[in-house]
Enzyme design. Structure first.
Site, PDB file in Angstrom:
ATOM      1  N   HIS A  31      -8.919 -28.097-119.609  1.00 22.40           N
ATOM      2  CA  HIS A  31      -9.733 -26.949-119.457  1.00 22.40           C
ATOM      3  C   HIS A  31     -10.150 -26.560-117.928  1.00 22.40           C
ATOM      4  O   HIS A  31     -11.009 -25.774-117.487  1.00 22.40           O
ATOM      5  CB  HIS A  31     -11.173 -27.136-120.223  1.00 22.40           C
ATOM      6  N   LYS A  43     -25.188 -13.576-112.239  1.00 28.76           N
ATOM      7  CA  LYS A  43     -24.416 -14.470-112.532  1.00 28.76           C
ATOM      8  C   LYS A  43     -23.067 -14.863-111.895  1.00 28.76           C
ATOM      9  O   LYS A  43     -22.352 -15.397-112.405  1.00 28.76           O
ATOM     10  CB  LYS A  43     -24.343 -14.532-114.190  1.00 28.76           C
ATOM     11  N   PRO A  46     -24.431 -20.782-118.845  1.00 34.04           N
ATOM     12  CA  PRO A  46     -24.868 -20.643-117.620  1.00 34.04           C
ATOM     13  C   PRO A  46     -25.720 -19.241-117.453  1.00 34.04           C
ATOM     14  O   PRO A  46     -25.144 -18.200-117.769  1.00 34.04           O
ATOM     15  CB  PRO A  46     -23.574 -20.637-116.642  1.00 34.04           C
ATOM     16  N   GLU A  47     -26.773 -19.393-116.764  1.00 31.15           N
ATOM     17  CA  GLU A  47     -27.738 -18.389-116.611  1.00 31.15           C
ATOM     18  C   GLU A  47     -27.816 -18.267-115.096  1.00 31.15           C
ATOM     19  O   GLU A  47     -27.359 -19.336-114.239  1.00 31.15           O
ATOM     20  CB  GLU A  47     -29.066 -18.566-117.233  1.00 31.15           C
ATOM     21  N   ARG A 101     -14.080 -21.958-123.037  1.00 35.89           N
ATOM     22  CA  ARG A 101     -13.751 -20.861-123.788  1.00 35.89           C
ATOM     23  C   ARG A 101     -13.129 -19.951-123.019  1.00 35.89           C
ATOM     24  O   ARG A 101     -12.930 -18.674-123.861  1.00 35.89           O
ATOM     25  CB  ARG A 101     -15.056 -20.474-124.595  1.00 35.89           C
ATOM     26  N   ARG A 155     -28.907 -10.903-129.976  1.00 39.23           N
ATOM     27  CA  ARG A 155     -29.041 -12.345-129.919  1.00 39.23           C
ATOM     28  C   ARG A 155     -29.964 -12.889-130.601  1.00 39.23           C
ATOM     29  O   ARG A 155     -31.036 -12.451-130.804  1.00 39.23           O
ATOM     30  CB  ARG A 155     -28.976 -12.505-128.275  1.00 39.23           C
TER      31      ARG A 155
END
Ligand SMILES: [Zn+2]
Length: 263
Positions: free
Chosen positions: A95, A58, A2-3, A114, A253
């Protein structure tokens, strides 16, 4: 991952489904809660009605008529809505780290495989400011003058600067590459050596890209002329000059860029 445009989509989703509804029962995975327990979160939110949610970078800030729930989606987080009617009623997934049942019906679920990111409880606006205190201005709404002021204080690689949430909140790895590619600037170009014109180019690319991305459902697919549309695909070429795309590590990155367009 997600951005900013994804979190803006989650904000609209939250507004469309959960705003105006009253929290009934709540179930939370304690390992996703960063400053509260399932019991204290439930005690704070039960009987409260969600209001218009906000977003900063975010982060999603889900205000109620009292406390606020702050959500960060990490690498794998998103929101789901489950209706009560027949076939659309599904059981929570393993989840689903937070499940909120509303008195008016329906369930909001925060799913995060995660478990990066997380959930925070803030009792009032001061606590919200405290939690978001280190963030820079929101990347979607930062004006030109403010952007230039931020850059003037900054040294070092361009991509690292764009992704630094304390400088500017909301730009992640994909958006940073897109902005630099569209602004024709090399990812490791140093901020202090940018010309005045390049600084303006950078701001207009940032603004244009984020605005267009929040206006489309799936910005990687819906914007065929973008770097995002081809990045990571084997043998991908630059959508602008058709030259080969290069890959490097910048700001820790994986970074895609075009040597010809971004010298
Ligand atoms: Zn190119």
């Amino acid at each position: 991952m997600p951005e900013l445009p994804d979190v803006e989509r989650f904000r609209r989703f939250f507004r469309a489904n959960a705003a105006g509804r009253t929290v009934g029962a709540l179930r939370a995975d304690p390992t996703i809660l960063r400053n509260c327990t399932p019991r204290t979160l439930s005690a704070a939110l039960r009987g409260r009605r969600f209001d218009e949610p906000a977003r900063h970078g975010k982060w999603l800030i889900a205000w109620t008529d009292g406390p606020a729930l702050l959500m960060h989606f990490g690498m794998t987080g998103y929101l789901l809505w489950a209706d009560d009617e027949g076939s659309t009623r599904t059981e929570p997934h393993r989840h689903d780290r937070l499940v909120i049942r509303f008195d008016e019906g329906g369930e909001l679920r925060y799913r995060n495989m995660r478990k990066l990111g997380g959930l925070w409880l803030a009792h009032d606006p001061d606590e919200v400011s405290g939690l978001l205190g280190t963030l820079g201005p929101d990347a979607l709404s930062v004006g030109r003058a403010e952007f230039l002021r931020l850059l003037a204080r900054r040294r070092g690689g361009l991509k690292a600067a764009l992704m630094d949430q304390t400088l500017l909140a909301g730009v992640g790895n994909l958006m940073a590459d897109e902005i630099l590619w569209q602004a024709r600037l090399h990812p490791t170009h140093r901020v202090e050596s940018l010309t005045a014109e390049e600084r303006l180019q950078l701001h207009s690319a940032l603004r244009r890209i984020l605005r267009q991305a929040v206006a489309t459902e799936d910005y990687a697919e819906d914007r065929p002329g973008w770097l995002l549309h081809v990045r990571g695909r084997p043998g991908a070429s630059c959508p602008r000059c058709r030259g080969p795309l290069s890959r490097m590590v910048a700001a820790g990155r994986t970074t895609y860029f075009c040597q010809r367009c971004q010298p």
